[in-house]
Design an enzyme around this catalytic site. Structure first.
Site, short mmCIF file in Angstrom:
data_model
loop_
_atom_site.label_atom_id
_atom_site.label_comp_id
_atom_site.label_asym_id
_atom_site.label_seq_id
_atom_site.Cartn_x
_atom_site.Cartn_y
_atom_site.Cartn_z
N ASP A 185 -4.52 -2.78 4.85
CA ASP A 185 -5.04 -2.28 6.12
C ASP A 185 -6.57 -2.30 6.16
OD1 ASP A 185 -5.48 -0.34 4.28
OD2 ASP A 185 -4.34 1.23 5.28
N ASP A 214 -9.13 -5.50 1.92
CA ASP A 214 -7.83 -6.08 1.54
C ASP A 214 -7.75 -7.55 1.96
OD1 ASP A 214 -6.68 -3.84 0.37
OD2 ASP A 214 -6.07 -3.03 2.31
N ASP A 258 0.86 -1.19 0.00
CA ASP A 258 0.00 0.00 0.00
C ASP A 258 0.89 1.23 0.00
OD1 ASP A 258 -2.36 -1.21 0.05
OD2 ASP A 258 -2.86 -0.86 2.14
#
Length: 1145
Positions: free
Chosen positions: A734, A738, A413
């Site tokens: 997070d 996901d 990310d």
């Protein structure tokens, strides 16, 4: 050797002569020479030398009448009989030591993981309102009556009633099995249940049930019912047994509410399936469990198990051969060569010999089998996991640690991982002016300012706040959503107060809230104005919100028309320059709606339209200072870092350049989610692996991506056969969405601070500081685990090879192992337990990141290691055999070879044992390096455990040799003998340098070992083992049968096809027989060409495939397909087999 029983007697007498000559009045030699005389010669000799027989009796300390005072002649034997138990006891003691050490390690590992688990559970906190303050408390402390704040991403820890909130949607699949999200509202469905996930929105609930009384708790009590109760239930067949169990459990006591969440969900799912269980269901359940268990076996454990089995088999063969040779040699020599009869009185002696041979065989086996392998893995992983905690890696699944060492790709990310996740507004476009820094409040029109402050203060989660700094000089503390914190910070920078706006418009008064989700990419809040009309404030990704704007506020704060042409110009002149500076652009807008008729709030598309743009802000999330260096280390270590973000492509590219993920001038791809999907899908919208294979090797940035895109990318990389080694992918995530990508990845990293409960649950490792550089530490530890195991293997296998050959050869040549059973067990203890502790606890170094990943198929024992193992074995064997056959001459001591059954320990064999152990100790230092490095002492003092164990082993060895005596078959050594033993041991270090000089590339004959084949990676290991067990003769036989069956079958098939077409009946019969032969053997790959399978499918289900698709399917199948259809991909064959499989069974 056949004369052993007699030699036994004589040698004892020789020993007695030396010990007793001084005590008696005559020596052994004198008595022997006397006994050789006959008749008168003897009488004369007695008179001359002793006088008479009475004198002889006195000299021998005996009496003609009373006989001997004590049985001196048999004393030696009895002493030996008394000492006989010692060897057995010592063996038992050694075994107990090894078992206890192993058990202790297992126990400490278990305790450690319990500790980790409880820490995870304690860290699970929830937000509640107490005494007017919003506080976070551990889940276990929630009580009935608490007002809990729920938000997107939460896993509800208790049951409650929804009392106020916005657009709350819950995923109740863990309880009900319904995958659709359930919308909650105060008047329609206010029930919130524990164990369910908040997928959208936010709100408050009043807690009504916790722990054992919550829905998940009740399920737990049902699942937790003891096996006996279930048996009773089966016998009695009570319909209300479950209810009884529930009651009894509820009375028994509390089930802690903070039990592992993963368990909760699994438990819930299992509960839901329970009533449906049939005999078949039970079966499939067991199969599932078995396959789950198989999957958990990591690559390293697979390789080790295979290697240990191979070594064990070799050891078993060696020990069996040793026993057979010893028994045969003894039998042939005694009964054939010396032609001795088997006398009944000699039976105990012969049995003792056979027992001795058996013990030698067991000794060889014990030394050959590497019991220390699993122990080394356990110690290494447990040690690594403990240390990784300090490096901010909380490992949830043990094998993730080792898998990380093989990682070849990291999909990370951006926000919070590569960047600080501390948003600040640095540029703003407002009132037709683009400000490159936060403008002075006076330069903004008052009307615009009021709209701007209200839009930001009201249209953001009320849990998002900016608190004063905890320490002086620190930055203000951001609580809640970081982007919203950045916007609230912007309000404060404009010298305005958002708290006063919120107090005038408390959360309860908000009329309707469209919360942010990955589809909308925006958030909107509707409020009711005093004149009964409505105003909606909206904010979100600028390119999305601007498309819905038809007006924009000018410098005077008045709306003016905003045409598509103006929008394109704004994108070029404002948004793109901001994005190129690495800023996230957010558009803030509003819309006034009439009070009557009231708009249809569920028609989102109409409501979220015709907006008026207030401003566009550029928010910066600075790159973490340590990230560029961490990424450079990853790239040097052969790991590709890819950024997968929801941000726009320009911002993502700018951040990627700052991080060093992409370098100008390189050949790389930066794609948006839409473009990525367009490239990987065919005309029908199906994802094709071939298309993904064209993209992923060059892809570095995936922007504006949805969680599905992330999952697709991860799956595509893992399933790819584009490279010779399968890619090992790590993923960071997070958000709740996901989860699938984290689950699919080989290693999933969840964010400890920003991560939702769902993400943490799906992950393998939790980053407690949300920092990318912690992932690099995980890679280092993962590689270190692999290297630690290899170091231990290199050391252990050298000892194994030498000990087995010495025991085997010694036994065959001298009929006795130079290394006794107890000594072997001590060596085993050193090399198994202590060495695994010493070598498995080496701390990682930066040098681990200077090489490429090993890959999943790399053998455990490389050619360099094989060179080291064989090289050191040659040195050790040469010296041990030299000492064995000429050692007594070198040290001028008695030979220990061919010693009788109960002879005392000899110095000769003690020197051999001591030298052997010294060589192992110094070779342990050599084993610290496995890649051919010269400096074996590098970093030795950074590992105090290693130094302690080497010195401790040396100290114990001194005690064993000097004071071990009979139990350890040791005779105390002189100082000069000790120095020689240590000198020979030190030679190991010099020899190690000699071996390092020999280039491995020249030694072509060396083979690697401990490789996992591709097949064995598939969890169908048992199937492969079954196949391997068929011997060649049987395979040939089967091949003949198969050819015969095939011939017959083809004739039958052709006849049937002809008949079928004649009669126009179903083609299924022919197909059925065809596929039944397919399953008969492994070697029927050519049985049916792919085109025929596709044809049969087309015929069996004419509606399923258009002709073009059938053709394509033919093309996609390889020309030779092994009989068990590979999962996925080979659809034609799989379906054909299934069509007929049902009938066949």
């Amino acid at each position: 050797m056949g004369d052993m029983t007699n030699s036994d007697f004589y040698s004892k007498n020789q020993r007695n002569e030396s010990s007793h000559g001084g005590e008696f009045g005559c020596t052994m030699e004198e008595l022997r020479s006397l006994m050789e005389l006959r008749g008168t010669e003897a009488v004369v000799k007695i008179k001359e030398t002793y006088g008479d027989t009475d004198t002889i009796c006195r000299r021998l300390k005996t009496s003609p009448v009373e006989g001997c005072a004590t049985a001196q002649a048999g004393a030696e034997d009895e002493g030996e009989a008394e000492a006989g138990w010692i060897e057995g006891a010592a063996i038992l003691l050694s075994v107990i030591c090894v078992v206890l050490v192993t058990a202790f390690n297992d126990w400490s590992k278990e305790k450690q993981f319990r500790g980790l688990q409880s820490r995870i559970e304690q860290e699970q906190k929830f937000t509640v309102v107490r005494a007017g303050q919003v506080v976070q408390i551990p889940v276990a402390e929630i009580v009935v009556g608490d007002i809990a704040q729920v938000k997107y991403g939460d896993l509800l820890p208790a049951d409650g009633l929804f009392i106020q909130g916005n657009d709350l949607k819950i995923d109740e699949s863990s309880l009900t099995g319904e995958s659709d999200q359930v919308r909650k509202s105060v008047d329609k469905d206010p029930m919130l249940l524990s164990g369910t996930h908040v997928m959208e929105g936010s709100g408050r609930m009043v807690v009504t049930a916790v722990g054992v009384n919550s829905q998940t708790g009740i399920i737990f009590t049902l699942l937790g019912a003891g096996g006996e109760e279930e048996e009773k239930k089966d016998k009695k067949g009570k319909p209300n047994a479950l209810v009884d169990q529930k009651r009894s459990k509820m009375q028994d006591g509390n089930v802690d509410a903070s039990q592992s969440k993963a368990k909760q969900q699994d438990g819930a799912a299992a509960m839901e399936m329970q009533p449906l269980k049939s005999a078949e269901g039970g079966d499939t359940d067991d199969k599932k469990k078995a396959s789950m268990h198989k999957k958990e076996k990591s690559v390293l454990q697979g390789k080790l198990t295979k290697l240990a089995v191979q070594i064990g088999k070799a050891g078993l063969v060696m020990s069996a051969i040793t026993v057979i040779i010893l028994v045969l040699y003894f039998t042939v020599d005694t009964f054939v060569v010396n032609q001795k009869p088997w006398l009944p009185e000699c039976t105990p002696v012969y049995v003792q010999y056979f027992v001795k041979f058996f013990i030698i065989g067991v000794t060889v086996l014990v030394v050959a089998v590497p019991e220390g392998l699993p122990l080394a893995v356990t110690i290494s992983l447990a040690y690594s996991v403990k240390k990784m905690m300090k490096d901010n890696n909380l490992v949830r699944h043990l094998d993730a640690c080792e898998t990380m060492g093989n990682a070849t790709a990291i999909c990370s990310d951006k926000t919070g991982t590569l960047t600080t996740n501390r948003m600040t507004v640095v540029q703003v476009y407002v009132g037709d002016v683009h400000y490159k820094e936060v403008p002075d409040p006076s330069s903004i029109n008052a009307k615009t300012m009021e709209l701007l402050v209200n839009a930001i203060a009201i249209n953001s989660a009320y849990t998002t706040k900016i608190l004063p700094p905890e320490k002086e000089g620190a930055l203000p503390k951001q609580v809640g959503n970081k982007t919203e914190c950045g916007l609230l910070g912007f309000v404060l920078d404009l010298k305005q107060d958002y708290e006063s706006v919120r107090s005038q418009m408390p959360e309860e008064k908000l009329y309707k809230v469209y919360t942010f989700n990955s589809v909308r990419k925006s958030m909107s809040t509707v409020i009711k104005l005093p004149d009964e009309s409505f105003r909606m404030y909206s904010k979100g990704a600028s390119e999305i919100v601007l498309k819905k704007c038809c007006k924009i506020l000018n410098g005077a704060g008045e709306p003016r028309v905003f045409r598509p042409r103006d929008r394109d110009e704004m994108v070029k002149k404002v948004i793109e320059p901001m994005a190129c500076d690495g800023l996230r652009t957010i558009c803030v807008a509003y819309r006034d709606l009439p009070g009557s008729p009231e708009p249809d709030w569920d028609n989102e598309n109409d409501i979220l339209n015709d907006l008026t743009c207030i401003c566009v802000v550029g928010i910066e999330d600075p790159v973490r200072p340590e990230v560029p260096e961490a990424i450079r280390k990853c790239q040097r270590a052969g790991i590709t870092v890819r950024m997968v973000t929801g941000d726009n492509i320009n911002t993502a590219r700018a951040i990627a350049i700052k991080c060093g993920i992409i370098h100008p001038g390189e050949d790389f791809l930066c794609l948006e989610g839409k473009e990525f999907n367009r490239r990987i899908r065919n005309e029908k919208g199906e994802i094709e692996q071939e298309r993904i294979d064209k993209i992923w090797p060059k892809l570095r940035v995936l922007a504006r991506s949805s969680p599905t895109d992330k999952h697709t990318l991860v799956k595509g990389i893992i399933d790819s056969t584009h490279t010779e080694q399968r890619q090992v992918v790590a993923v960071t995530g997070d958000g709740t969405n996901d989860g699938p990508a984290l689950k699919k990845a080989d290693v999933g990293f969840a964010m400890g601070i920003a991560g939702t409960d769902v993400a943490k649950e799906a992950s393998d490792i939790i980053l407690t500081d949300d920092n990318f550089s912690s992932i690099v530490k995980a890679v280092m530890w993962g590689r270190n685990v692999y290297d630690s195991i290899s170091k231990f293997l290199q050391f252990q296998l050298t000892v194994n090879v030498v000990a087995v050959i010495v025991a085997f050869t010694g036994a065959c040549i001298t009929q006795d192992s130079p290394l006794k059973a107890v000594q072997m067990l001590w060596v085993n203890l050193i090399m198994d337990t202590f060495a695994s502790l010493a070598l498995a606890t080496e701390p990682p170094t930066e040098t681990l990141l200077l090489r490429k990943p090993y890959g999943r198929n790399k053998p455990l024992i490389s050619r360099t290691m094989m060179k080291n193992i064989l090289g050191h074995a040659v040195y050790q064997l040469t010296l041990i055999f030299t000492l064995l056959f000429v050692g007594e001459k070198m040290f001028q001591i008695d030979s220990g070879r061919n010693a009788p059954l109960h002879s005392p320990p000899s110095e000769h064999y003690t020197i051999i044992f001591n030298t052997f152990v010294m060589m192992q100790l110094f070779n342990e230092i050599n084993a610290r390096k496995i890649h051919g490095e010269r400096n074996v002492f590098d970093g030795i003092f950074r590992n105090p455990i290693f130094c302690t164990i080497v010195l401790g082993t040396f100290a114990i060895q001194i005690v064993i040799v000097q004071f071990g005596g009979k139990p350890f078959s040791c005779s105390p050594l002189q100082l000069d003998q000790w120095l020689w033993c240590i000198f020979i041991g030190l030679g190991e270090l010099v020899w190690g340098q000699v071996i390092a000089t020999i280039p491995t590339s020249r030694l072509k004959f060396l083979k690697e070992a401990g490789r996992l084949t591709q097949k064995e990676e598939i969890p169908e290991e048992e199937l492969n083992e079954d196949v391997e067990e068929i011997d060649h003769a049987e395979r040939e036989l089967r091949r003949g049968q198969i050819l015969w069956f095939r011939g017959l079958n083809r004739i039958q098939t052709q006849i049937e096809v002809v008949n079928t077409f004649k009669s126009g009946a179903s083609f299924q019969g022919a197909l059925r027989r065809q596929s039944s032969v397919t399953s008969q053997s492994q070697d029927v790959a050519n049985l049916s060409s792919p085109s025929r399978v596709s044809l049969s499918n087309a015929l069996s289900s004419p509606t399923s495939l258009p002709p073009a698709a059938a053709g394509r399917e033919c093309e996609s199948l390889p020309p030779r397909v092994p009989p068990p259809p590979a999962p996925g991909g080979q659809e034609g064959r799989g379906r054909g087999a299934r069509d007929s499989g049902g009938r066949r069974s």
